[in-house]
Design an enzyme around this catalytic site. Structure first.
Site, PDB file in Angstrom:
ATOM      1  CD  GLU A 159      43.077 119.328  94.827  1.00  0.00           C
ATOM      2  OE1 GLU A 159      42.187 119.065  95.636  1.00  0.00           O
ATOM      3  OE2 GLU A 159      43.436 120.504  94.570  1.00  0.00           O
ATOM      4  CG  HIS A 208      37.297 118.185  97.357  1.00  0.00           C
ATOM      5  ND1 HIS A 208      36.900 118.752  96.168  1.00  0.00           N
ATOM      6  CD2 HIS A 208      38.594 118.530  97.513  1.00  0.00           C
ATOM      7  CE1 HIS A 208      37.917 119.418  95.637  1.00  0.00           C
ATOM      8  NE2 HIS A 208      38.959 119.297  96.431  1.00  0.00           N
ATOM      9  CG  HIS A 268      39.634 123.096  93.486  1.00  0.00           C
ATOM     10  ND1 HIS A 268      39.803 121.930  92.786  1.00  0.00           N
ATOM     11  CD2 HIS A 268      39.979 122.783  94.758  1.00  0.00           C
ATOM     12  CE1 HIS A 268      40.218 120.976  93.594  1.00  0.00           C
ATOM     13  NE2 HIS A 268      40.343 121.459  94.794  1.00  0.00           N
ATOM     14  CG  HIS A 304      46.628 122.673  98.256  1.00  0.00           C
ATOM     15  ND1 HIS A 304      46.736 122.275  96.941  1.00  0.00           N
ATOM     16  CD2 HIS A 304      45.360 122.338  98.622  1.00  0.00           C
ATOM     17  CE1 HIS A 304      45.585 121.751  96.531  1.00  0.00           C
ATOM     18  NE2 HIS A 304      44.739 121.752  97.528  1.00  0.00           N
TER      19      HIS A 304
HETATM   20  C1  DHB Z   1      41.705 124.109 100.398  1.00  0.00           C
HETATM   21  C2  DHB Z   1      42.191 123.691  99.159  1.00  0.00           C
HETATM   22  C3  DHB Z   1      41.590 122.626  98.494  1.00  0.00           C
HETATM   23  O1  DHB Z   1      42.036 122.121  97.312  1.00  0.00           O
HETATM   24  C4  DHB Z   1      40.480 122.010  99.035  1.00  0.00           C
HETATM   25  O2  DHB Z   1      39.888 121.038  98.317  1.00  0.00           O
HETATM   26  C5  DHB Z   1      40.001 122.412 100.286  1.00  0.00           C
HETATM   27  C6  DHB Z   1      40.609 123.466 100.954  1.00  0.00           C
HETATM   28  C7  DHB Z   1      42.344 125.255 101.113  1.00  0.00           C
HETATM   29  O3  DHB Z   1      43.365 125.783 100.665  1.00  0.00           O
HETATM   30  O4  DHB Z   1      41.818 125.672 102.148  1.00  0.00           O
HETATM   31 FE    FE Z   2      40.886 120.401  96.583  1.00  0.00          FE
END
Ligand code: DHB
Ligand code: FE
Length: 283
Positions: A240, A59, A12, A193
């Protein structure tokens, strides 16, 4: 009897939701990402579930440092798309399935997993972006959704092993529900990420693809990976990915059945700050 027929795994990213909502899906940056879900949207139309059990993380939208449930099941009749700072996404209300959700809560808690029961919860991009990727932009989502929120935001987070075992308990719960329902389980979030600190922007293609390989072929072994390895290899938000083990644990092979069929596999970098991974497994 209800049955889990398939699992779907997808990242996501809030920017994916914004790209859809603002009509940017054909722009060069976004087109390759959305192309990876063309097969999936058709597959979902061809294999329509009665209910989706959607494992996601909040979040700091519905929950905050005031309250941090490790595992929370949404038992309400409906769930409103959340306002994450730019207004709620223009997507349909998420309709729940209170009967099945209550049954799963009863069964899984008696199976020794402590769930928080949530009768009111707004759902953020963690839930609505996977729905958008799989369903496009319908006037109503194609079926009821049971939101299942996992804390992967504030330490301590649950281990992969516990998530994998929880998936097995969810499977037992679904299979003891006395209505003939076709249930899909979706595991969302990830892949690599990191949004913060000196390593912001971290992407690890080798780790991500190895994770996909092992999720398919060796989920029990993968479930033994300690949380620190997720953070070290996949970044602070890469944790995650433990949620994918809940969905994988609910598949038939884990309970002694045959291995799932890999219907679709997709990996793409970048989408905002995130590596996007996607799998569809059929029982
Ligand atoms: C991004 C990725 C995420 O999982 C999130 O919760 C908020 C931002 C991103 O890549 O910008
Ligand atoms: Fe996220």
């Amino acid at each position: 009897m209800a049955k889990i027929t398939a699992s779907v795994f997808t990242s996501h990213v809030p920017a994916i939701g914004a790209a859809l909502d603002l009509g940017k899906t054909t722009e060069p940056y976004w087109a390759p990402l959305f192309a990876g879900y063309d097969y999936s949207k058709q597959w979902l139309r061809d294999n329509p579930p009665d209910v989706v059990f959607l494992v996601f993380n909040d979040h700091a939208t519905a929950f905050s440092l005031d309250m941090i449930p490790t595992f929370a099941i949404g038992t309400a009749a409906e769930f409103k798309p959340a306002d994450e700072g730019w207004g709620p996404r223009p997507v349909p209300m998420v309709m729940g399935h209170a009967d099945l959700a209550s049954h799963i809560a009863q069964s899984v808690i008696q199976d020794d997993f402590d769930l928080t029961i949530v009768n009111k919860m707004d759902v953020d991009h963690g839930l609505t972006v996977p729905l958008s990727l799989m369903c496009g932009q319908p006037a109503a989502w194609p079926c009821p959704v049971i939101p299942f929120a996992v804390n992967v935001v504030q330490y301590p987070v649950p281990s992969g092993r516990r998530c994998f075992m929880l998936g097995q308990a969810i499977r037992r719960a679904v299979e003891s529900f006395d209505q003939n329902l076709n249930v899909q389980i979706w595991g969302t979030g990830g892949m690599s990420h990191q949004l913060q600190g000196p390593r912001a922007g971290l992407i690890n293609r080798d780790f991500d693809n190895d994770f996909l390989d092992r999720l398919i072929a060796d989920p029990a072994g993968l479930a033994g990976m300690p949380h620190i390895d997720y953070v070290r290899e996949a970044g602070s938000e890469g944790i995650e990915l433990v949620m994918w083990l809940i969905a994988r644990g609910a598949m038939a092979d884990v309970a002694g059945g045959t291995p799932p069929k890999v219907k679709h596999r997709f990996y793409h970098v970048p989408a905002s700050n995130t590596a996007v991974g996607h799998l569809i497994l059929e029982n």
